[in-house]
Motif scaffolding. Structure first.
Motif, PDB file in Angstrom:
ATOM      1  N   LYS A 100       0.831  -1.201   0.000  1.00 33.65           N
ATOM      2  CA  LYS A 100       0.000   0.000   0.000  1.00 33.65           C
ATOM      3  C   LYS A 100       0.866   1.251   0.000  1.00 33.65           C
ATOM      4  CE  LYS A 100      -4.054  -1.757   2.418  1.00 33.65           C
ATOM      5  NZ  LYS A 100      -4.814  -1.653   3.672  1.00 33.65           N
ATOM      6  N   LYS A 101       1.947   1.240   0.794  1.00 30.53           N
ATOM      7  CA  LYS A 101       2.834   2.396   0.847  1.00 30.53           C
ATOM      8  C   LYS A 101       3.492   2.639  -0.500  1.00 30.53           C
ATOM      9  CE  LYS A 101       3.909   2.128   5.741  1.00 30.53           C
ATOM     10  NZ  LYS A 101       4.910   1.791   6.736  1.00 30.53           N
ATOM     11  N   ASP A 102       3.932   1.569  -1.168  1.00 25.51           N
ATOM     12  CA  ASP A 102       4.534   1.711  -2.489  1.00 25.51           C
ATOM     13  C   ASP A 102       3.540   2.295  -3.480  1.00 25.51           C
ATOM     14  OD1 ASP A 102       6.936   0.731  -1.633  1.00 25.51           O
ATOM     15  OD2 ASP A 102       6.595  -1.309  -2.374  1.00 25.51           O
ATOM     16  N   MET A 103       2.306   1.829  -3.410  1.00 29.54           N
ATOM     17  CA  MET A 103       1.279   2.315  -4.325  1.00 29.54           C
ATOM     18  C   MET A 103       0.935   3.770  -4.029  1.00 29.54           C
ATOM     19  SD  MET A 103      -1.178  -1.027  -4.632  1.00 29.54           S
ATOM     20  CE  MET A 103      -2.526  -0.076  -5.254  1.00 29.54           C
ATOM     21  N   ALA A 104       0.965   4.157  -2.762  1.00 34.82           N
ATOM     22  CA  ALA A 104       0.630   5.526  -2.396  1.00 34.82           C
ATOM     23  C   ALA A 104       1.699   6.502  -2.868  1.00 34.82           C
ATOM     24  CB  ALA A 104       0.449   5.621  -0.887  1.00 34.82           C
ATOM     25  N   ASN A 105       2.947   6.073  -2.864  1.00 36.22           N
ATOM     26  CA  ASN A 105       4.043   6.942  -3.274  1.00 36.22           C
ATOM     27  C   ASN A 105       4.172   7.035  -4.786  1.00 36.22           C
ATOM     28  OD1 ASN A 105       4.679   7.371  -0.628  1.00 36.22           O
ATOM     29  ND2 ASN A 105       6.232   5.783  -0.550  1.00 36.22           N
ATOM     30  N   ASP A 106       3.640   6.070  -5.504  1.00 33.25           N
ATOM     31  CA  ASP A 106       3.798   6.043  -6.951  1.00 33.25           C
ATOM     32  C   ASP A 106       2.661   6.795  -7.623  1.00 33.25           C
ATOM     33  OD1 ASP A 106       5.232   5.456  -9.145  1.00 33.25           O
ATOM     34  OD2 ASP A 106       4.879   3.302  -9.117  1.00 33.25           O
ATOM     35  N   ARG A 107       3.007   7.526  -8.646  1.00 32.33           N
ATOM     36  CA  ARG A 107       2.049   8.332  -9.386  1.00 32.33           C
ATOM     37  C   ARG A 107       1.806   7.666 -10.730  1.00 32.33           C
ATOM     38  NH1 ARG A 107       3.216  12.087 -12.992  1.00 32.33           N
ATOM     39  NH2 ARG A 107       1.702  13.699 -13.391  1.00 32.33           N
ATOM     40  N   TYR A 108       0.583   7.763 -11.226  1.00 33.78           N
ATOM     41  CA  TYR A 108       0.257   7.221 -12.538  1.00 33.78           C
ATOM     42  C   TYR A 108       0.308   8.329 -13.580  1.00 33.78           C
ATOM     43  CZ  TYR A 108      -1.119   2.809 -10.488  1.00 33.78           C
ATOM     44  OH  TYR A 108      -1.111   1.611  -9.832  1.00 33.78           O
ATOM     45  N   MET A 109       0.872   8.005 -14.742  1.00 32.10           N
ATOM     46  CA  MET A 109       1.034   8.979 -15.825  1.00 32.10           C
ATOM     47  C   MET A 109       0.116   8.627 -16.986  1.00 32.10           C
ATOM     48  SD  MET A 109       5.191   8.961 -15.846  1.00 32.10           S
ATOM     49  CE  MET A 109       5.321   9.971 -17.278  1.00 32.10           C
ATOM     50  N   LYS A 110      -0.526   9.636 -17.563  1.00 34.21           N
ATOM     51  CA  LYS A 110      -1.337   9.429 -18.752  1.00 34.21           C
ATOM     52  C   LYS A 110      -0.414   9.340 -19.964  1.00 34.21           C
ATOM     53  CE  LYS A 110      -4.008  13.001 -17.662  1.00 34.21           C
ATOM     54  NZ  LYS A 110      -5.059  14.002 -17.820  1.00 34.21           N
ATOM     55  N   ILE A 111      -0.975   8.944 -21.095  1.00 32.68           N
ATOM     56  CA  ILE A 111      -0.175   8.727 -22.294  1.00 32.68           C
ATOM     57  C   ILE A 111       0.564   9.995 -22.725  1.00 32.68           C
ATOM     58  CG2 ILE A 111      -2.135   9.114 -23.843  1.00 32.68           C
ATOM     59  CD1 ILE A 111       0.733   6.655 -24.497  1.00 32.68           C
ATOM     60  N   GLY A 112      -0.062  11.147 -22.576  1.00 32.50           N
ATOM     61  CA  GLY A 112       0.596  12.397 -22.964  1.00 32.50           C
ATOM     62  C   GLY A 112       1.879  12.642 -22.186  1.00 32.50           C
ATOM     63  N   GLU A 113       1.839  12.362 -20.892  1.00 34.39           N
ATOM     64  CA  GLU A 113       3.029  12.529 -20.056  1.00 34.39           C
ATOM     65  C   GLU A 113       4.109  11.523 -20.437  1.00 34.39           C
ATOM     66  OE1 GLU A 113       1.960  13.662 -15.710  1.00 34.39           O
ATOM     67  OE2 GLU A 113       0.351  12.369 -16.490  1.00 34.39           O
ATOM     68  N   LYS A 144       2.974   3.601 -14.368  1.00 38.44           N
ATOM     69  CA  LYS A 144       3.574   4.048 -13.113  1.00 38.44           C
ATOM     70  C   LYS A 144       4.791   4.905 -13.438  1.00 38.44           C
ATOM     71  CE  LYS A 144       2.219   0.519  -9.859  1.00 38.44           C
ATOM     72  NZ  LYS A 144       2.683  -0.470  -8.889  1.00 38.44           N
ATOM     73  N   GLU A 145       4.849   6.049 -12.784  1.00 37.46           N
ATOM     74  CA  GLU A 145       5.929   7.002 -13.038  1.00 37.46           C
ATOM     75  C   GLU A 145       7.296   6.386 -12.735  1.00 37.46           C
ATOM     76  OE1 GLU A 145       6.697  11.699 -12.309  1.00 37.46           O
ATOM     77  OE2 GLU A 145       5.880  10.562 -10.621  1.00 37.46           O
ATOM     78  N   SER A 146       7.383   5.627 -11.654  1.00 32.56           N
ATOM     79  CA  SER A 146       8.672   5.032 -11.278  1.00 32.56           C
ATOM     80  C   SER A 146       9.156   4.042 -12.338  1.00 32.56           C
ATOM     81  CB  SER A 146       8.557   4.338  -9.925  1.00 32.56           C
ATOM     82  OG  SER A 146       7.599   3.297  -9.989  1.00 32.56           O
ATOM     83  N   GLU A 147       8.229   3.280 -12.946  1.00 30.71           N
ATOM     84  CA  GLU A 147       8.615   2.313 -13.978  1.00 30.71           C
ATOM     85  C   GLU A 147       9.085   3.015 -15.251  1.00 30.71           C
ATOM     86  OE1 GLU A 147       5.323  -0.325 -14.568  1.00 30.71           O
ATOM     87  OE2 GLU A 147       5.504  -1.201 -12.567  1.00 30.71           O
ATOM     88  N   VAL A 148       8.390   4.082 -15.626  1.00 30.07           N
ATOM     89  CA  VAL A 148       8.780   4.828 -16.824  1.00 30.07           C
ATOM     90  C   VAL A 148      10.127   5.513 -16.594  1.00 30.07           C
ATOM     91  CG1 VAL A 148       8.171   6.732 -18.366  1.00 30.07           C
ATOM     92  CG2 VAL A 148       6.407   5.132 -17.607  1.00 30.07           C
ATOM     93  N   ASP A 149      10.308   6.118 -15.427  1.00 31.71           N
ATOM     94  CA  ASP A 149      11.585   6.775 -15.118  1.00 31.71           C
ATOM     95  C   ASP A 149      12.737   5.783 -15.119  1.00 31.71           C
ATOM     96  OD1 ASP A 149      10.411   9.251 -14.938  1.00 31.71           O
ATOM     97  OD2 ASP A 149      10.251   9.223 -12.745  1.00 31.71           O
ATOM     98  N   ALA A 150      12.519   4.605 -14.558  1.00 33.16           N
ATOM     99  CA  ALA A 150      13.568   3.577 -14.543  1.00 33.16           C
ATOM    100  C   ALA A 150      13.905   3.153 -15.970  1.00 33.16           C
ATOM    101  CB  ALA A 150      13.121   2.372 -13.729  1.00 33.16           C
TER     102      ALA A 150
END
Length: 102
Positions: free
Chosen positions: A21-34, A69-75
């Protein structure tokens, strides 16, 4: 009505669920445009890379909406940058480099 104890040990799993839950709370979801801005790829290229397994999969948020997930895209972006930061020089480029150093 008699309550029976569940066979699955949920009490032991509680810490794992809390961490998730903590991991999910810290992670942001990005739309296709982002995602397109962050990667500088086209929509079609993103979906091609997803299909081949080279790009993180999207998460379905609703019937007509997906996000990453922003963290996955950034990685993924950091991994791609590290691959291309070390250029492979051919013999001609090495010679030019030596000439310019003199």
């Amino acid at each position: 009505m008699r309550l029976t104890r569940c066979l699955f040990p949920f009490d032991k799993m509680a810490p794992l669920f809390e961490a998730e839950k903590k991991d999910m709370a810290n992670d942001r979801y990005m739309k296709i445009g982002e995602v397109l801005e962050r990667t500088s790829y086209s929509r079609a290229q993103i979906y091609r890379l997803m299909k081949s397994g080279e790009f993180p999969s999207a998460y379905r948020l609703s019937k007509n909406r997906v996000a990453w997930k922003e963290s996955e895209v950034d990685a993924w972006v950091e991994e791609r940058q590290s691959i291309f930061l070390v250029p492979q020089l051919d013999k001609g480029q090495k010679l030019l480099e030596e000439v310019w150093r003199r």
